[in-house]
Design a protein around this motif. Structure first.
Motif, PDB file in Angstrom:
ATOM      1  N   LEU A 217       0.798  -1.223   0.000  1.00 45.38           N
ATOM      2  CA  LEU A 217       0.000   0.000   0.000  1.00 45.38           C
ATOM      3  C   LEU A 217       0.830   1.272   0.000  1.00 45.38           C
ATOM      4  O   LEU A 217       0.303   2.349  -0.255  1.00 45.38           O
ATOM      5  CB  LEU A 217      -0.933   0.012   1.226  1.00 45.38           C
ATOM      6  N   GLY A 218       2.096   1.153   0.315  1.00 49.66           N
ATOM      7  CA  GLY A 218       2.921   2.360   0.347  1.00 49.66           C
ATOM      8  C   GLY A 218       4.367   2.053   0.675  1.00 49.66           C
ATOM      9  O   GLY A 218       4.694   0.972   1.194  1.00 49.66           O
ATOM     10  N   HIS A 219       5.224   3.012   0.371  1.00 53.65           N
ATOM     11  CA  HIS A 219       6.651   2.877   0.668  1.00 53.65           C
ATOM     12  C   HIS A 219       6.866   2.897   2.175  1.00 53.65           C
ATOM     13  O   HIS A 219       6.082   3.468   2.931  1.00 53.65           O
ATOM     14  CB  HIS A 219       7.421   4.022   0.007  1.00 53.65           C
ATOM     15  N   LYS A 220       7.929   2.282   2.622  1.00 47.71           N
ATOM     16  CA  LYS A 220       8.234   2.243   4.052  1.00 47.71           C
ATOM     17  C   LYS A 220       8.366   3.656   4.633  1.00 47.71           C
ATOM     18  O   LYS A 220       8.034   3.887   5.801  1.00 47.71           O
ATOM     19  CB  LYS A 220       9.525   1.456   4.295  1.00 47.71           C
ATOM     20  N   GLY A 221       8.859   4.577   3.803  1.00 46.02           N
ATOM     21  CA  GLY A 221       8.992   5.957   4.272  1.00 46.02           C
ATOM     22  C   GLY A 221       7.655   6.577   4.635  1.00 46.02           C
ATOM     23  O   GLY A 221       7.578   7.423   5.535  1.00 46.02           O
ATOM     24  N   VAL A 222       6.587   6.156   3.941  1.00 46.02           N
ATOM     25  CA  VAL A 222       5.249   6.664   4.254  1.00 46.02           C
ATOM     26  C   VAL A 222       4.835   6.213   5.651  1.00 46.02           C
ATOM     27  O   VAL A 222       4.305   7.000   6.445  1.00 46.02           O
ATOM     28  CB  VAL A 222       4.229   6.186   3.206  1.00 46.02           C
ATOM     29  N   PHE A 223       5.100   4.955   5.949  1.00 50.43           N
ATOM     30  CA  PHE A 223       4.750   4.425   7.271  1.00 50.43           C
ATOM     31  C   PHE A 223       5.581   5.093   8.362  1.00 50.43           C
ATOM     32  O   PHE A 223       5.066   5.387   9.452  1.00 50.43           O
ATOM     33  CB  PHE A 223       4.959   2.905   7.302  1.00 50.43           C
ATOM     34  N   VAL A 224       6.857   5.343   8.077  1.00 50.13           N
ATOM     35  CA  VAL A 224       7.714   6.023   9.053  1.00 50.13           C
ATOM     36  C   VAL A 224       7.206   7.442   9.304  1.00 50.13           C
ATOM     37  O   VAL A 224       7.135   7.905  10.456  1.00 50.13           O
ATOM     38  CB  VAL A 224       9.173   6.052   8.566  1.00 50.13           C
ATOM     39  N   SER A 225       6.832   8.140   8.228  1.00 53.41           N
ATOM     40  CA  SER A 225       6.309   9.506   8.373  1.00 53.41           C
ATOM     41  C   SER A 225       5.035   9.524   9.198  1.00 53.41           C
ATOM     42  O   SER A 225       4.846  10.393  10.060  1.00 53.41           O
ATOM     43  CB  SER A 225       6.041  10.108   6.984  1.00 53.41           C
ATOM     44  N   MET A 226       4.156   8.556   8.954  1.00 52.72           N
ATOM     45  CA  MET A 226       2.913   8.485   9.719  1.00 52.72           C
ATOM     46  C   MET A 226       3.196   8.154  11.181  1.00 52.72           C
ATOM     47  O   MET A 226       2.509   8.653  12.082  1.00 52.72           O
ATOM     48  CB  MET A 226       1.990   7.437   9.108  1.00 52.72           C
ATOM     49  N   ALA A 227       4.201   7.312  11.421  1.00 54.92           N
ATOM     50  CA  ALA A 227       4.563   6.979  12.799  1.00 54.92           C
ATOM     51  C   ALA A 227       5.067   8.216  13.535  1.00 54.92           C
ATOM     52  O   ALA A 227       4.724   8.449  14.706  1.00 54.92           O
ATOM     53  CB  ALA A 227       5.630   5.877  12.806  1.00 54.92           C
ATOM     54  N   VAL A 228       5.871   9.035  12.855  1.00 51.99           N
ATOM     55  CA  VAL A 228       6.366  10.279  13.462  1.00 51.99           C
ATOM     56  C   VAL A 228       5.206  11.218  13.748  1.00 51.99           C
ATOM     57  O   VAL A 228       5.139  11.840  14.827  1.00 51.99           O
ATOM     58  CB  VAL A 228       7.389  10.960  12.528  1.00 51.99           C
ATOM     59  N   PHE A 229       4.278  11.330  12.796  1.00 48.10           N
ATOM     60  CA  PHE A 229       3.120  12.203  12.969  1.00 48.10           C
ATOM     61  C   PHE A 229       2.279  11.746  14.157  1.00 48.10           C
ATOM     62  O   PHE A 229       1.830  12.551  14.975  1.00 48.10           O
ATOM     63  CB  PHE A 229       2.286  12.201  11.686  1.00 48.10           C
ATOM     64  N   MET A 230       2.042  10.437  14.260  1.00 48.87           N
ATOM     65  CA  MET A 230       1.260   9.898  15.371  1.00 48.87           C
ATOM     66  C   MET A 230       1.987  10.074  16.701  1.00 48.87           C
ATOM     67  O   MET A 230       1.360  10.275  17.745  1.00 48.87           O
ATOM     68  CB  MET A 230       0.953   8.415  15.141  1.00 48.87           C
ATOM     69  N   CYS A 231       3.312  10.013  16.675  1.00 52.21           N
ATOM     70  CA  CYS A 231       4.100  10.239  17.888  1.00 52.21           C
ATOM     71  C   CYS A 231       3.899  11.678  18.386  1.00 52.21           C
ATOM     72  O   CYS A 231       3.720  11.911  19.587  1.00 52.21           O
ATOM     73  CB  CYS A 231       5.575   9.962  17.616  1.00 52.21           C
ATOM     74  N   ILE A 232       3.886  12.624  17.444  1.00 59.35           N
ATOM     75  CA  ILE A 232       3.652  14.027  17.808  1.00 59.35           C
ATOM     76  C   ILE A 232       2.254  14.195  18.382  1.00 59.35           C
ATOM     77  O   ILE A 232       2.056  14.864  19.406  1.00 59.35           O
ATOM     78  CB  ILE A 232       3.851  14.929  16.579  1.00 59.35           C
ATOM     79  N   LEU A 233       1.267  13.587  17.710  1.00 59.79           N
ATOM     80  CA  LEU A 233      -0.109  13.682  18.198  1.00 59.79           C
ATOM     81  C   LEU A 233      -0.247  13.083  19.592  1.00 59.79           C
ATOM     82  O   LEU A 233      -0.940  13.642  20.448  1.00 59.79           O
ATOM     83  CB  LEU A 233      -1.069  12.962  17.243  1.00 59.79           C
ATOM     84  N   PHE A 234       0.415  11.966  19.812  1.00 56.03           N
ATOM     85  CA  PHE A 234       0.317  11.294  21.110  1.00 56.03           C
ATOM     86  C   PHE A 234       0.947  12.144  22.219  1.00 56.03           C
ATOM     87  O   PHE A 234       0.328  12.366  23.268  1.00 56.03           O
ATOM     88  CB  PHE A 234       0.998   9.931  21.051  1.00 56.03           C
ATOM     89  N   ILE A 235       2.161  12.648  21.989  1.00 54.08           N
ATOM     90  CA  ILE A 235       2.868  13.413  23.020  1.00 54.08           C
ATOM     91  C   ILE A 235       2.175  14.743  23.296  1.00 54.08           C
ATOM     92  O   ILE A 235       1.855  15.078  24.441  1.00 54.08           O
ATOM     93  CB  ILE A 235       4.335  13.643  22.613  1.00 54.08           C
ATOM     94  N   VAL A 236       1.914  15.504  22.231  1.00 52.26           N
ATOM     95  CA  VAL A 236       1.318  16.833  22.402  1.00 52.26           C
ATOM     96  C   VAL A 236      -0.134  16.720  22.855  1.00 52.26           C
ATOM     97  O   VAL A 236      -0.570  17.425  23.776  1.00 52.26           O
ATOM     98  CB  VAL A 236       1.410  17.639  21.089  1.00 52.26           C
ATOM     99  N   GLY A 237      -0.895  15.813  22.214  1.00 50.43           N
ATOM    100  CA  GLY A 237      -2.310  15.655  22.563  1.00 50.43           C
ATOM    101  C   GLY A 237      -2.502  15.198  23.995  1.00 50.43           C
ATOM    102  O   GLY A 237      -3.351  15.735  24.723  1.00 50.43           O
ATOM    103  N   THR A 238      -1.709  14.224  24.411  1.00 53.86           N
ATOM    104  CA  THR A 238      -1.818  13.732  25.782  1.00 53.86           C
ATOM    105  C   THR A 238      -1.419  14.812  26.779  1.00 53.86           C
ATOM    106  O   THR A 238      -2.093  15.025  27.796  1.00 53.86           O
ATOM    107  CB  THR A 238      -0.918  12.496  25.982  1.00 53.86           C
ATOM    108  N   SER A 239      -0.341  15.533  26.489  1.00 52.15           N
ATOM    109  CA  SER A 239       0.163  16.550  27.417  1.00 52.15           C
ATOM    110  C   SER A 239      -0.816  17.701  27.592  1.00 52.15           C
ATOM    111  O   SER A 239      -1.169  18.075  28.717  1.00 52.15           O
ATOM    112  CB  SER A 239       1.511  17.090  26.920  1.00 52.15           C
ATOM    113  N   ILE A 240      -1.294  18.244  26.480  1.00 49.65           N
ATOM    114  CA  ILE A 240      -2.117  19.451  26.560  1.00 49.65           C
ATOM    115  C   ILE A 240      -3.486  19.159  27.160  1.00 49.65           C
ATOM    116  O   ILE A 240      -4.031  19.964  27.916  1.00 49.65           O
ATOM    117  CB  ILE A 240      -2.250  20.104  25.159  1.00 49.65           C
TER     118      ILE A 240
END
Length: 363
Positions: free
Chosen positions: A41-64
């Motif tokens: 369904l996609g290049h490995k880089g796409v999955f890595v980018s989504m993982a980074v994005f979700m990491c940001i959402l998790f850290i910032v969303g949980t904190s705020i």
């Protein structure tokens, strides 16, 4: 006999997911999102980018959102019945962050839903529940501000009881919307890049009646709340502009009018960014059965809805100067190095409502 059992197990297992490309029945599990990376369904880089994005959402969303709850508990001046719904919104965002964003982070790193079908259903249900509570809470915020500022009922006084009801209603409506897939009306399966789960809105399956469920969600969980928000904020905006026109010489009234206008525009746009892509894409798929579309596009609206855990509190909490000041004091151990004033934006807009009811109330 063993071959028959294998085929039966494959068909049963297929019930938990949807393969977006044609496959031989005997090999249906070869690309299962619960067994192997979804590199088709996609290049490995796409999955890595989504993982980074979700990491940001998790850290910032949980904190705020956690900070919002802690601040409300710690500072008594924030424990107003008008702020109850903001805490409710923070709790729902925290639920999405802890269940949806954290799970997606793990699965995007693995490039498939490594946690299995049961956790897929659990993640889909909890994320949908939190998202629906957040969505309906935005409607309640609009109704509360309309009642408090516009005063459509002069004899009505907003009390703690009304605030608690306003907090309970989103959870009741959210359960009505999120429970059906657990009992056979639609289902929770992997979506997009197959690394997060949500209601099945893109398969044709008479057994689950997906089309009717999607229409139910579109009308009950998007159309109706959006209509409430537009009505309440438009009446609020018209009422404040009417007062500002009468009091053209009052600088404070003119400032309040500008603040309310900005508040209305930002909040309506925030709602649309959260939910319009998801609702539109799902409705398009349902009304264009048989047309080819890239399933990976489903990842975009899914991510935008999960990102609401960040921009909802930014809009509804951090734009409130009192909340913002208290958060800064909590983070910096009682100090406010930025000099943020503690007057809330809500109180600024409420200043306009201090004019006589006849001037503020909608005609």
């Amino acid at each position: 006999i063993s071959t028959m059992r294998s085929n039966v197990s494959q068909v049963e297992f297929q019930e938990d997911f949807y393969i977006p490309i044609p496959l031989d029945t005997h090999n249906i599990t070869l690309l299962s999102p619960f067994l192997v990376p979804q590199d088709h369904l996609g290049h490995k880089g796409v999955f890595v980018s989504m993982a980074v994005f979700m990491c940001i959402l998790f850290i910032v969303g949980t904190s705020i959102n956690a900070l919002t709850i802690v601040c409300t508990v710690k500072f008594k001046k924030l424990q107003s019945h008008l702020n109850y719904i903001l805490v409710n919104l923070a709790v729902s965002n925290l639920l999405v962050s802890l269940t949806g964003s954290s799970t997606a982070l793990c699965t995007f790193i693995s490039r498939y839903f490594i946690l299995g079908p049961f956790m897929c259903k659990a993640e889909g249900f909890l994320s949908t529940l939190g998202g629906m509570v957040s969505l309906w809470s935005l409607s309640v915020v609009a109704v509360e501000r309309y009642l408090v500022i516009c005063k459509p009922m002069s004899s009505f006084t907003f009390k703690n009881t009304h605030a608690l009801i306003g907090c309970a209603v989103p959870w009741i409506f959210a359960l009505i919307a999120s429970l059906p897939p657990l009992f056979g009306w639609s289902r929770y399966i992997p979506e997009g890049l197959q690394c997060s789960c949500g209601p099945d809105w893109y398969t044709v399956n008479n057994k689950y009646n997906n089309e009717s469920y999607v229409m139910f969600l579109f009308i009950f969980c998007f159309g109706f709340p959006f209509s409430v928000i537009v009505f309440c904020y438009s009446r609020l905006l018209f009422a404040v502009k009417a007062v500002a026109k009468v009091q053209e010489q009052s600088a404070s009234t003119q400032q309040a009018e500008r603040e309310v206008t900005k508040m209305v525009v930002v909040m309506v746009l925030g709602f649309l960014v959260c939910w319009l892509p998801y609702a539109t894409f799902a409705l398009w798929v349902v009304t264009h059965r048989g047309e080819i579309f890239d399933l990976r596009l489903a990842t975009i609206p899914s991510c935008l809805s999960k990102a609401s855990t960040i921009y909802n509190p930014i809009i509804y909490v951090l734009m409130n100067k009192m909340f913002c000041s208290c958060m800064i004091k909590l983070v910096f151990c009682g100090k406010n190095p930025f000099g943020v004033e503690e007057e809330s934006s809500v109180s600024q807009s409420t200043h306009v409502s201090s004019v006589s009811s006849s001037q503020v109330s909608p005609s």
